[in-house]
Design an enzyme around this catalytic site. Structure first.
Site, short mmCIF file in Angstrom:
data_model
loop_
_atom_site.label_atom_id
_atom_site.label_comp_id
_atom_site.label_asym_id
_atom_site.label_seq_id
_atom_site.Cartn_x
_atom_site.Cartn_y
_atom_site.Cartn_z
N LYS A 223 1.72 -45.87 30.08
CA LYS A 223 2.25 -45.87 31.53
C LYS A 223 0.59 -44.85 31.45
O LYS A 223 0.44 -44.38 31.89
CB LYS A 223 3.82 -45.05 31.83
N VAL B 72 8.10 -52.07 20.88
CA VAL B 72 7.91 -52.89 21.85
C VAL B 72 7.16 -54.50 21.62
O VAL B 72 6.76 -55.82 22.31
CB VAL B 72 7.46 -52.19 23.37
N GLU C 221 2.88 -54.53 35.15
CA GLU C 221 4.68 -54.41 34.84
C GLU C 221 5.26 -53.41 34.22
O GLU C 221 6.04 -52.74 34.53
CB GLU C 221 4.98 -55.63 35.42
N GLY D 95 10.84 -50.10 32.58
CA GLY D 95 11.52 -51.25 31.53
C GLY D 95 10.92 -53.02 31.89
O GLY D 95 10.03 -53.69 33.19
N GLY E 295 17.07 -42.51 18.38
CA GLY E 295 16.26 -43.42 18.66
C GLY E 295 15.86 -43.47 20.29
O GLY E 295 15.35 -44.03 20.57
N ASP F 48 6.44 -37.80 30.93
CA ASP F 48 6.67 -39.74 31.24
C ASP F 48 6.63 -39.72 32.50
O ASP F 48 6.00 -41.18 32.84
CB ASP F 48 7.05 -39.97 30.71
N GLY G 7 13.47 -49.78 25.89
CA GLY G 7 13.73 -51.19 25.39
C GLY G 7 12.65 -52.34 25.26
O GLY G 7 12.26 -53.12 26.12
N LYS H 23 4.48 -42.17 35.75
CA LYS H 23 5.21 -43.87 36.05
C LYS H 23 5.20 -43.14 37.73
O LYS H 23 4.65 -44.15 38.48
CB LYS H 23 6.42 -43.68 35.53
#
Lengths: 427, 427
Positions: free
Chosen positions: A105, A14, A129, A134, A187, A201, A302, A205
């Site tokens: 997050k 990222v 954000e 994403g 990946g 995860d 991504g 969020k």
């Protein structure tokens, strides 16, 4: 032209994407936003990685102090992930008067109370954000578009890895283990996939999104969590025949009796807009008392989609001086008196393997009846007398605890070899 | 607690919904946003309408001067629709130092250059989220989330009336005239439906959205426009058999050769996320160079969904003092040198009624070939020799002007009774 300096902490996937967006669009931002956004520092120990991305050697820092003391840096972008050292670095940046934009997050979910307090104290912006879904603009939608609503519910497919795995299992009939291996090779899944496949995860969020939606702190520890490792192709296929798609859903509800927050696999009707959110796409389906239903859909992860969210926050931060913080008292724990519903209501898909003998069905249904569960549909596979034959029940809406009790009783019947699957059905 | 006074110009459907949201949530906004949002005035000549909604008599104004001179009014909400007197009232409010929130797409589209200039001069906010796609947060997404992207394209179903009509025609096989009559009875279409069914409403919205997306002024007069009145159930059904859904699409593209903006009915593949946006739901599908694909979906109209967007803007305006204006020189006309592509590329569905005679197909295909059009699919209905038999062609991507030329030549063949339909196919 106002010059705004940024620093990027971590040039991973990222961070690299963010660097690329910022540098490639620099001239465009001068024209459209009247700002010159300059990457003044990157914090990256793998110097060759930074050089390969085109960062000038003089801008590569190997410790946070360099960035905190650089007067040219106005905004610090944290894209390292994990709690430490990210937390220490973000607090240092805020205390040095830098605004922070983060995609982290886990950090924001667990420590937003502390980070926000520090941001307010230092009159700095704190933007996140990119921490959820994403490039999909869900946090700003909750903060600045839907904030006049009482949000009634929020249904999300907010983890790309699990959605990729479930979509593949569903479309190709491959097993969880096979698809996971492939996802790791591509990946899409980490070497240790626990955080994704066990739903951690998604709880981070959901904690962030439901706190914003319901204007009250929802600690992630209050979220019921169940991962996808127990989902079989067999159940996906039975579900398909019944008109359902399987998704790892994050669910937040704000009803008259309290707040309900949970992350678990669920069947949803194929006609539901979320049912066709496939592969690594994510979406959040929000229902408000005024806006009715809104769905926000896009790439949930991504380099560039997440980078898009980060750069959106950076430009906003660079062109505004009124920062908004939480619309609730952002403490570590939930506000005293917040009621969380654990015994929530849902419909259920229950598959048992039973001996195909007269009378077993009567036993099962009498258990359901005793537990106050109404059966909506029943499918029994044709099979030989001796074998354990799959029998599937879909219940009407019932209480979680009633189902737990029924499952315990079902397990005690000798004719039932196994309670093979219990999957909630959400509509 | 900061008190913020608002005035509502017009208590029609949206004005009434907005009043209801503001009054019913007043206590909640004190808690969540630390503001006391008070409706200080309404401008409404039908006094009984205002009283029925619960407005105190002393707050009902019958002219704009009352509101402009009321020091308790900070924000003016314009929900009257149409250019005049809305324009005069909005300019008066801005000149009196009031910020303005509007849902008026026609006014904003045609006069944003003038309104914005006045807002900037008076240091006032000018917000218009509700002007496009009701409660769907597309304007803020373009301004504050996706603004770091080069937006490559924007595909929208942005008119509720036409989407309702096309969905009904498609699902129930009813004719355009029948469905229109029903929609009018239900209040989904106006007595004079021209603005919706001829695509004007969609061009106003596309002008606003594409200007924001492409950071350059796109006057609505530059938008190619075609309505849905010529769409027949027959073509919808042929399209279905070929895997297409019919939609009135608003399309904006920003390519290397220029900008392309158009509103017309189009077939889209049923797998496209926009294909399942039905009834009065709307959606915008945006592709950016970083974010990839994002879709925002929800109610495109209605009292409360549109009210949600208005109240979102009101709360934002009440809690921020940095207002953002256009990211481009907001002039009446397009900036000099802006290149608009009129001879755009698309695939086409073409239905002709031809006499079922040997040789006619050869004539048709030679016309296509002469015009440089490649045929992707052809379907010829079985029919008697004498009757005019439907023959359908779907072309590969070709130029608009080539198709226009081919259609002229087709019309000149004696064996072709009629070129019955030409519908663009978008994927």
């Amino acid at each position: 032209m106002k010059k705004v300096g940024v620093a990027i902490l971590g040039l991973g996937v990222v961070g690299g994407g963010t660097y690329k967006i910022l540098t490639e669009h620099r001239e465009e931002y001068k024209r459209t936003h009247k700002i010159d956004l300059v990457v003044e520092n990157v914090l990256e120990l793998r110097k060759e990685r930074a050089l390969a991305l085109g960062v000038e050697e003089s801008k590569i820092a190997d410790n946070i102090a360099v960035i905190c003391s650089n007067p040219e840096v106005d905004i610090v972008i944290e894209v390292m992930g994990g709690v430490e050292p990210a937390k220490t670095f973000v607090l240092a940046a805020l205390n040095a008067g830098k605004s922070v934009v983060t995609s982290n997050k886990e950090l924001y979910c667990k420590y937003s109370h502390e980070l926000e307090k520090t941001a307010i104290k230092n009159h700095c912006g704190l933007f996140y954000e990119a921490s959820c879904v994403g490039g999909v603009p869900v946090i700003r939608a909750l903060l600045d578009n839907l904030q006049g609503n009482k949000i009634l519910s929020l249904l999300g497919i907010i983890n790309g890895t699990t959605n990729y795995i479930l979509t593949k299992m569903s479309h190709e009939g491959a097993s969880y283990a096979e698809v996971l291996k492939e996802a790791q090779k591509l990946g899409y899944a980490e070497a240790d996939p626990t955080a994704d496949v066990e739903g951690f995860d998604a709880t981070y969020k959901l904690s962030i999104l439901s706190s914003l939606a319901f204007h009250t702190k929802i600690p992630y520890t209050k979220i019921y969590r169940e991962g996808i490792t127990g989902i079989t192709v067999k159940d996906i296929q039975y579900g398909k025949q019944m008109g359902y798609a399987i998704k790892l859903l994050a669910i937040g509800k704000n009803g008259d009796n309290g707040i309900e927050v949970r992350v678990h696999p669920a069947f949803i009707p194929v006609e539901h807009p979320l049912a066709s959110v496939n592969d690594s796409y994510n979406a959040v389906y929000i229902t408000g008392d005024s806006v009715e239903d809104v769905m926000l859909y896009g790439r949930g992860a991504g380099a560039l989609p997440t980078g898009s969210a980060i750069v959106g926050d950076v430009i906003y931060c660079a062109t505004h001086s009124n920062y908004r913080y939480s619309t609730f008292e952002n403490t570590k724990d939930a506000a005293p008196g917040t009621k969380f519903i654990e015994n929530f209501e849902s419909a259920y898909y229950i598959r048992v393997n039973a001996s195909n003998r007269t009378g077993v069905l009567a036993k099962i249904t009498s258990i359901f009846s005793r537990c106050g569960i109404n059966v909506a549909k029943m499918v029994q596979e044709d099979g030989s007398d001796s074998a354990a034959v799959p029998v599937i029940f879909v219940t009407h809406k019932t209480k979680e605890h009633s189902v737990n009790k029924a499952v315990e009783e079902l397990k005690a019947i000798p004719e039932i070899a196994k309670v093979a699957a219990v999957i909630r059905v959400v509509s």
